[in-house]
Design a protein around this motif. Structure first.
Motif, PDB file in Angstrom:
ATOM      1  N   LEU A  86      86.986  25.283  66.328  1.00  0.00           N
ATOM      2  CA  LEU A  86      85.611  25.171  66.822  1.00  0.00           C
ATOM      3  C   LEU A  86      85.518  25.592  68.286  1.00  0.00           C
ATOM      4  CD1 LEU A  86      84.517  21.753  65.242  1.00  0.00           C
ATOM      5  CD2 LEU A  86      83.890  24.056  64.496  1.00  0.00           C
ATOM      6  N   LEU A  87      86.494  25.195  69.074  1.00  0.00           N
ATOM      7  CA  LEU A  87      86.479  25.546  70.498  1.00  0.00           C
ATOM      8  C   LEU A  87      86.644  27.051  70.688  1.00  0.00           C
ATOM      9  CD1 LEU A  87      88.603  22.642  72.042  1.00  0.00           C
ATOM     10  CD2 LEU A  87      86.113  22.940  72.120  1.00  0.00           C
ATOM     11  N   ALA A 132      85.663  29.284  68.537  1.00  0.00           N
ATOM     12  CA  ALA A 132      84.393  29.885  68.116  1.00  0.00           C
ATOM     13  C   ALA A 132      83.319  29.727  69.179  1.00  0.00           C
ATOM     14  CB  ALA A 132      83.931  29.248  66.804  1.00  0.00           C
ATOM     15  N   THR A 133      83.467  28.706  70.038  1.00  0.00           N
ATOM     16  CA  THR A 133      82.486  28.472  71.095  1.00  0.00           C
ATOM     17  C   THR A 133      82.417  29.644  72.062  1.00  0.00           C
ATOM     18  OG1 THR A 133      82.876  26.084  70.946  1.00  0.00           O
ATOM     19  CG2 THR A 133      81.791  26.879  72.932  1.00  0.00           C
ATOM     20  N   THR A 167      79.827  31.986  70.962  1.00  0.00           N
ATOM     21  CA  THR A 167      78.487  31.472  71.266  1.00  0.00           C
ATOM     22  C   THR A 167      78.141  31.742  72.723  1.00  0.00           C
ATOM     23  OG1 THR A 167      78.492  29.737  69.568  1.00  0.00           O
ATOM     24  CG2 THR A 167      77.134  29.348  71.507  1.00  0.00           C
ATOM     25  N   SER A 170      72.729  29.753  67.281  1.00  0.00           N
ATOM     26  CA  SER A 170      73.271  29.205  66.030  1.00  0.00           C
ATOM     27  C   SER A 170      72.739  29.943  64.795  1.00  0.00           C
ATOM     28  CB  SER A 170      72.951  27.717  65.915  1.00  0.00           C
ATOM     29  OG  SER A 170      71.552  27.496  65.917  1.00  0.00           O
ATOM     30  N   GLU A 230      80.160  32.360  65.017  1.00  0.00           N
ATOM     31  CA  GLU A 230      80.063  31.620  66.277  1.00  0.00           C
ATOM     32  C   GLU A 230      80.214  30.134  65.945  1.00  0.00           C
ATOM     33  OE1 GLU A 230      76.725  29.851  66.256  1.00  0.00           O
ATOM     34  OE2 GLU A 230      77.249  30.617  64.278  1.00  0.00           O
ATOM     35  N   LEU A 231      79.797  29.269  66.837  1.00  0.00           N
ATOM     36  CA  LEU A 231      80.081  27.848  66.692  1.00  0.00           C
ATOM     37  C   LEU A 231      79.479  27.247  65.426  1.00  0.00           C
ATOM     38  CD1 LEU A 231      81.315  25.290  67.810  1.00  0.00           C
ATOM     39  CD2 LEU A 231      79.309  25.008  69.290  1.00  0.00           C
ATOM     40  N   ALA A 239      81.568  25.731  62.248  1.00  0.00           N
ATOM     41  CA  ALA A 239      81.400  24.346  61.811  1.00  0.00           C
ATOM     42  C   ALA A 239      81.204  24.267  60.303  1.00  0.00           C
ATOM     43  CB  ALA A 239      80.211  23.719  62.523  1.00  0.00           C
ATOM     44  N   VAL A 262      80.451  19.326  66.911  1.00  0.00           N
ATOM     45  CA  VAL A 262      79.697  20.524  67.303  1.00  0.00           C
ATOM     46  C   VAL A 262      78.507  20.145  68.182  1.00  0.00           C
ATOM     47  CG1 VAL A 262      78.240  22.388  66.415  1.00  0.00           C
ATOM     48  CG2 VAL A 262      80.427  21.898  65.346  1.00  0.00           C
ATOM     49  N   ILE A 291      79.732  19.678  71.607  1.00  0.00           N
ATOM     50  CA  ILE A 291      80.047  20.951  72.268  1.00  0.00           C
ATOM     51  C   ILE A 291      78.768  21.625  72.769  1.00  0.00           C
ATOM     52  CG2 ILE A 291      80.974  23.264  71.914  1.00  0.00           C
ATOM     53  CD1 ILE A 291      82.950  22.067  69.916  1.00  0.00           C
ATOM     54  N   TYR A 292      77.735  21.655  71.924  1.00  0.00           N
ATOM     55  CA  TYR A 292      76.454  22.221  72.364  1.00  0.00           C
ATOM     56  C   TYR A 292      75.903  21.444  73.549  1.00  0.00           C
ATOM     57  CZ  TYR A 292      75.675  25.620  68.609  1.00  0.00           C
ATOM     58  OH  TYR A 292      75.756  26.718  67.781  1.00  0.00           O
TER      59      TYR A 292
END
Length: 230
Positions: free
Chosen positions: A14-15, A17-18, A21, A160, A169-170, A174, A191, A194-195
């Motif tokens: 996830l990080l 993929a951030t 984003t 998103s 992306e994030l 997810a 998630v 993170i946002y």
């Protein structure tokens, strides 16, 4: 039944993929900002047809869902014999959409500058473009900054929807993690954090800029600033 539990590997996925984003948000911010400046300049230009054209652009992108705009860019282009990469479609869509909103933000800041500044520049022999570049925009920047940074928060959250055209992306990451872990509370809760970590500093900075420039916004800009642009 889950294939595996949510753990460090899933969190790292996830990080990672951030970063996509963040990259997409930066592309939308830069592209939208440049388009917005051009649109704002056209919106205050003397030529009425150009103002109508810019107004139509703004109304279209502000009056239609960005999801539909994204689908038009990605799927609609196939009618022209071209199937864009998801990154290209997302970057173009977010830049054009952001340009409409930035255009209105910048136009409002430009029109907030006293008309005496335009008149003084005209008296000095400045043409429209030079007046805008050397006199008006430097004064309008402080009015643009708070809403511009604030809109960046909206851009980050809106990225998103790029997951719907296959961009990993994030949000899409997810969904992929949730598919194998089947722990939606843990996955989407992470998630959300993170946002929040991405958007909260921007919100704080926008509030700081608004407070900092609050006094300057209510004060009339002095004419000697025009002279300095000569």
């Amino acid at each position: 039944m889950s294939l595996r539990d949510f753990g460090p590997n899933e969190l790292m996925f996830l990080l990672l993929a951030t970063r996509w984003t963040i990259l997409l948000a930066l592309i939308a911010f830069a592209g939208g900002g440049l388009i917005g400046l051009l649109v704002a300049a056209i919106r205050v230009a003397p030529a009425r047809p150009l103002r109508w054209l810019a107004a139509g652009y703004i109304q279209f992108f502000m009056g239609t869902p960005i999801l539909i705009q994204l689908f038009m860019a990605y799927y609609g282009s196939s009618f022209l014999g071209y199937r864009p990469d998801p990154w290209v479609a997302a970057a173009v869509t977010f830049s054009l959409n952001g340009g409409a909103f930035f255009g209105e933000i910048f136009r409002g800041a430009i029109e907030a500058i006293p008309k005496g500044q335009w008149e003084a520049a005209t008296a000095l022999g400045f043409r429209f473009t030079r007046t805008l570049r050397l006199v008006i925009i430097p004064q309008a920047v402080r009015l643009m900054l708070p809403p511009t940074v604030g809109f960046m928060v909206q851009i980050v959250k809106t990225t998103s929807i790029a997951s719907l055209i296959g961009l990993t992306e994030l949000a899409r990451a997810a969904t992929q993690v949730n598919t194998v872990t089947f722990q939606p509370v843990m996955v989407f809760g992470t998630v959300s954090l993170i946002y929040f970590a991405l958007c909260w500093p921007l919100s704080l900075y926008a509030g700081y800029l608004e407070r900092r420039f609050a006094t300057g916004m209510t004060r009339k800009v002095e004419a000697p600033l025009v002279m300095s642009a000569v």
